[in-house]
Design a protein around this motif. Structure first.
Motif, PDB file in Angstrom:
ATOM      1  N   GLN A 170      -8.928  14.490   5.090  1.00 21.43           N
ATOM      2  CA  GLN A 170     -10.277  14.026   4.810  1.00 21.43           C
ATOM      3  C   GLN A 170     -11.096  15.133   4.159  1.00 21.43           C
ATOM      4  N   ARG A 171     -11.967  14.729   3.220  1.00 23.37           N
ATOM      5  CA  ARG A 171     -12.665  15.700   2.373  1.00 23.37           C
ATOM      6  C   ARG A 171     -13.665  16.552   3.161  1.00 23.37           C
ATOM      7  N   HIS A 172     -14.372  15.927   4.080  1.00 25.93           N
ATOM      8  CA  HIS A 172     -15.438  16.652   4.782  1.00 25.93           C
ATOM      9  C   HIS A 172     -14.866  17.546   5.876  1.00 25.93           C
ATOM     10  N   THR A 173     -15.489  18.703   6.053  1.00 24.95           N
ATOM     11  CA  THR A 173     -15.094  19.589   7.149  1.00 24.95           C
ATOM     12  C   THR A 173     -15.877  19.208   8.397  1.00 24.95           C
ATOM     13  N   THR A 174     -15.168  19.032   9.500  1.00 25.89           N
ATOM     14  CA  THR A 174     -15.860  18.900  10.788  1.00 25.89           C
ATOM     15  C   THR A 174     -15.288  19.972  11.711  1.00 25.89           C
ATOM     16  N   ARG A 199       2.671  10.845   4.785  1.00 27.97           N
ATOM     17  CA  ARG A 199       1.289  10.330   4.708  1.00 27.97           C
ATOM     18  C   ARG A 199       1.219   8.966   4.018  1.00 27.97           C
ATOM     19  N   GLY A 200       0.142   8.242   4.350  1.00 26.98           N
ATOM     20  CA  GLY A 200      -0.050   6.917   3.751  1.00 26.98           C
ATOM     21  C   GLY A 200       0.841   5.876   4.415  1.00 26.98           C
ATOM     22  N   VAL A 201       1.250   6.144   5.675  1.00 30.55           N
ATOM     23  CA  VAL A 201       2.126   5.207   6.397  1.00 30.55           C
ATOM     24  C   VAL A 201       1.411   4.788   7.686  1.00 30.55           C
ATOM     25  N   GLU A 202       1.024   3.537   7.757  1.00 32.29           N
ATOM     26  CA  GLU A 202       0.310   3.080   8.957  1.00 32.29           C
ATOM     27  C   GLU A 202       1.288   2.514   9.988  1.00 32.29           C
ATOM     28  N   CYS A 203       1.225   3.037  11.210  1.00 29.88           N
ATOM     29  CA  CYS A 203       2.069   2.526  12.292  1.00 29.88           C
ATOM     30  C   CYS A 203       1.344   1.335  12.913  1.00 29.88           C
ATOM     31  N   VAL A 204       2.057   0.229  13.076  1.00 31.79           N
ATOM     32  CA  VAL A 204       1.374  -0.934  13.662  1.00 31.79           C
ATOM     33  C   VAL A 204       1.766  -1.178  15.111  1.00 31.79           C
ATOM     34  N   SER A 205       3.013  -0.847  15.463  1.00 32.23           N
ATOM     35  CA  SER A 205       3.433  -1.055  16.855  1.00 32.23           C
ATOM     36  C   SER A 205       4.713  -0.272  17.123  1.00 32.23           C
ATOM     37  N   ILE A 212       6.478  10.427  15.636  1.00 31.91           N
ATOM     38  CA  ILE A 212       5.101  10.580  16.113  1.00 31.91           C
ATOM     39  C   ILE A 212       4.164   9.782  15.223  1.00 31.91           C
ATOM     40  N   ALA A 213       3.317   8.963  15.834  1.00 36.37           N
ATOM     41  CA  ALA A 213       2.299   8.213  15.083  1.00 36.37           C
ATOM     42  C   ALA A 213       1.019   9.026  15.080  1.00 36.37           C
ATOM     43  N   GLY A 214       0.550   9.439  13.879  1.00 33.36           N
ATOM     44  CA  GLY A 214      -0.720  10.165  13.772  1.00 33.36           C
ATOM     45  C   GLY A 214      -0.541  11.660  13.560  1.00 33.36           C
ATOM     46  N   ALA A 215      -1.171  12.174  12.490  1.00 35.44           N
ATOM     47  CA  ALA A 215      -1.101  13.623  12.192  1.00 35.44           C
ATOM     48  C   ALA A 215      -2.449  14.270  12.467  1.00 35.44           C
ATOM     49  N   GLY A 216      -3.023  13.965  13.639  1.00 34.20           N
ATOM     50  CA  GLY A 216      -4.250  14.644  14.065  1.00 34.20           C
ATOM     51  C   GLY A 216      -3.884  15.830  14.947  1.00 34.20           C
ATOM     52  N   VAL A 217      -4.848  16.236  15.769  1.00 37.44           N
ATOM     53  CA  VAL A 217      -4.634  17.402  16.636  1.00 37.44           C
ATOM     54  C   VAL A 217      -3.396  17.196  17.527  1.00 37.44           C
ATOM     55  N   GLY A 218      -3.306  16.012  18.159  1.00 38.03           N
ATOM     56  CA  GLY A 218      -2.214  15.764  19.104  1.00 38.03           C
ATOM     57  C   GLY A 218      -0.868  15.615  18.413  1.00 38.03           C
ATOM     58  N   TYR A 274       4.099  10.259  11.188  1.00 35.92           N
ATOM     59  CA  TYR A 274       3.608   9.241  10.261  1.00 35.92           C
ATOM     60  C   TYR A 274       2.083   9.152  10.362  1.00 35.92           C
ATOM     61  N   GLU A 275       1.402   9.374   9.238  1.00 33.89           N
ATOM     62  CA  GLU A 275      -0.062   9.422   9.201  1.00 33.89           C
ATOM     63  C   GLU A 275      -0.583   8.344   8.253  1.00 33.89           C
ATOM     64  N   LYS A 276      -1.569   7.585   8.724  1.00 34.73           N
ATOM     65  CA  LYS A 276      -2.007   6.448   7.896  1.00 34.73           C
ATOM     66  C   LYS A 276      -2.780   6.869   6.650  1.00 34.73           C
ATOM     67  N   TYR A 277      -3.500   8.004   6.695  1.00 30.35           N
ATOM     68  CA  TYR A 277      -4.256   8.414   5.504  1.00 30.35           C
ATOM     69  C   TYR A 277      -3.372   9.201   4.547  1.00 30.35           C
TER      70      TYR A 277
END
Ligand SMILES: Cc1cc2nc3c(=O)[nH]c(=O)nc-3n(C[C@H](O)[C@H](O)[C@H](O)COP(=O)(O)OP(=O)(O)OC[C@H]3O[C@@H](n4cnc5c(N)ncnc54)[C@H](O)[C@@H]3O)c2cc1C
Length: 386
Positions: A45-49, A130-136, A14-20, A38-41
């Motif tokens: 993130q420090r701020h709460t949204t 973390r710290g792994v950017e998926c390019v394609s 899975i590319a991205g460790a966000g909600v989806g 695999y999550e690029k950051y």
């Protein structure tokens, strides 16, 4: 464990460790599938949204095992949603709590980092890299390969592109895509509100002239708020003092919460959506969430739709005879529906931020005189996602 699914799919990338991405990881993990995210950051993130999750999305999270103790930490149930005009006059009151409970689960105001932490904590350690950017990604036969920015690769039975609105994987699936500027900018923050107990379990939407605002209790004595404005006003909305001065005469509660927020906690946003893309899948690669159908936040549906995508994708992978037909059935079930919501986001942007004073007055009168039955119907549609 779902043997039907884990017999056909052993490993999903899975590319991205966000909600989806995280919800998909948990849904597949619960069915015995090995998952790598695999999550690029490198860190959270420090701020709460925050954002609103309606009853139907909360039901899906509960089905994945987020129980009352987890839900208590990720946010707070919404009891009432008020729509007010710019000056703070009530124009509609929606019984979100009552209607949501009838549907089987409360609707929630969510603290995004807490939700992500709660989901990740249910996954085996090491699932998220973390710290792994998926390019394609590339698909070949019954396998798909993810390619990373450092040149390395990983292969699995299925790749899920959950890398958000600026998705790299979208191009691997459907070629170039168009990011559309909504013409609005905005800001948001989460702040303490110990002096305002009367906001508990409230969500207040303030529909103004040429912009809107919102205030919502997210639990633990904190509230989130946001403002939106036309892009051409952006230079006048940079500092907290500028925000306060531009919103003089707006609902006093709004001004009070902005004033109580440290300037460093205010995040600025640009609002985009994407034009419908041709397809969400290529071979063993499939997109979901904002990567497939990013919308502006004006309909408050992006995260809700993403969680629903995961539920439908998992159901299809379990039920369809082949992986390919499952991906086709998933796309059939979700593409038109989410495209309709992207259009709804555009209509809501216009309706809630009307520029003409007269049109805004007419809108407010229409809502003010809306029969109770109609208000309840709208509430039910939002909470049930129908
Ligand atoms: C201000 C604002 C308010 C909102 N309010 C609401 C609301 O009230 N209700 C609602 O339902 N929705 C709301 N949304 C929309 C919602 O946040 C999104 O629809 C939702 O987060 C989409 O989930 P996602 O997993 O697809 O993308 P994201 O949550 O954006 O996650 C994508 C992840 O992928 C990572 N990533 C990106 N590129 C790569 C890469 N190349 N390689 C590896 N990782 C990558 C990102 O760092 C991120 O962690 C709002 C959005 C905004 C901006």
């Amino acid at each position: 464990m779902s043997e039907n699914l884990s017999n056909r799919i052993t490993k999903v990338l899975i590319a991205g460790a966000g909600v989806g991405g995280l919800t998909a990881a948990l849904s597949l993990h619960r069915r015995g599938v090995q998952v790598e995210v695999y999550e690029k950051y490198k860190g959270m993130q420090r701020h709460t949204t925050g954002f609103t999750l309606w009853s139907y999305a909360i039901t899906r999270l509960q089905e994945l095992g987020l129980g009352p103790s987890e839900m208590e930490t990720v946010g707070t149930p919404v009891e009432v949603m008020e729509i007010r005009n710019q000056k703070g006059r009530l124009i509609a009151k929606m019984p979100i709590g009552e209607v949501s409970r009838e549907l089987g689960a409360d609707s929630y105001e969510i603290k995004r980092p807490r939700l992500l932490e709660a989901i990740e904590s249910q996954l085996p350690e090491g699932t998220v890299r973390r710290g792994v950017e998926c390019v394609s990604a590339e698909s070949s036969g019954d396998a798909a390969t993810l390619e990373f920015a450092d040149g390395s690769k990983a292969t699995g039975d299925l790749v899920i592109g959950a890398d958000g609105i600026h998705s790299n994987l979208r191009a691997s699936v459907s070629g170039p895509s168009e990011l559309r500027d909504s013409g609005y900018r905005g800001c948001s923050a989460v702040t303490d509100y110990t002096s305002r107990d009367d906001l508990a379990h409230f969500h207040i939407d303030i529909w103004g002239k040429g912009g809107k605002a919102g205030i919502a209790d997210v639990g633990e004595g904190r509230i989130r708020w946001y403002l939106t404005w036309k892009t051409k006003l952006d230079n006048e909305m940079q500092t907290r003092e500028q925000l306060l001065s531009a919103h003089q005469g707006w609902d006093p509660i709004l001004l009070e919460v902005i004033e109580s927020t440290p300037e460093s906690e205010i995040l600025h946003h640009q609002f985009f959506d994407i034009a419908a893309i041709e397809t969400w899948r290529r071979g063993r690669i499939v997109l979901l969430g904002d990567a497939a159908h990013a919308t502006t936040p004006f309909a408050a549906m992006g995260a809700n739709m993403t969680i629903e995508d995961v539920a439908v994708l998992t159901e299809q992978l379990e039920q369809a005879p082949e992986v390919d037909s499952a991906l086709a059935a998933f796309e059939d079930a979700r593409k038109q529906r989410t495209e309709d919501i992207v259009s709804k986001g555009q209509s809501m942007a216009r309706l809630t931020q009307l520029h003409s004073s007269f049109a805004a007055w007419l809108r407010d009168q229409a809502f003010l005189h809306m029969p109770e039955k109609e208000t309840e119907k709208v509430t039910r549609e939002m909470a049930s996602g129908e």
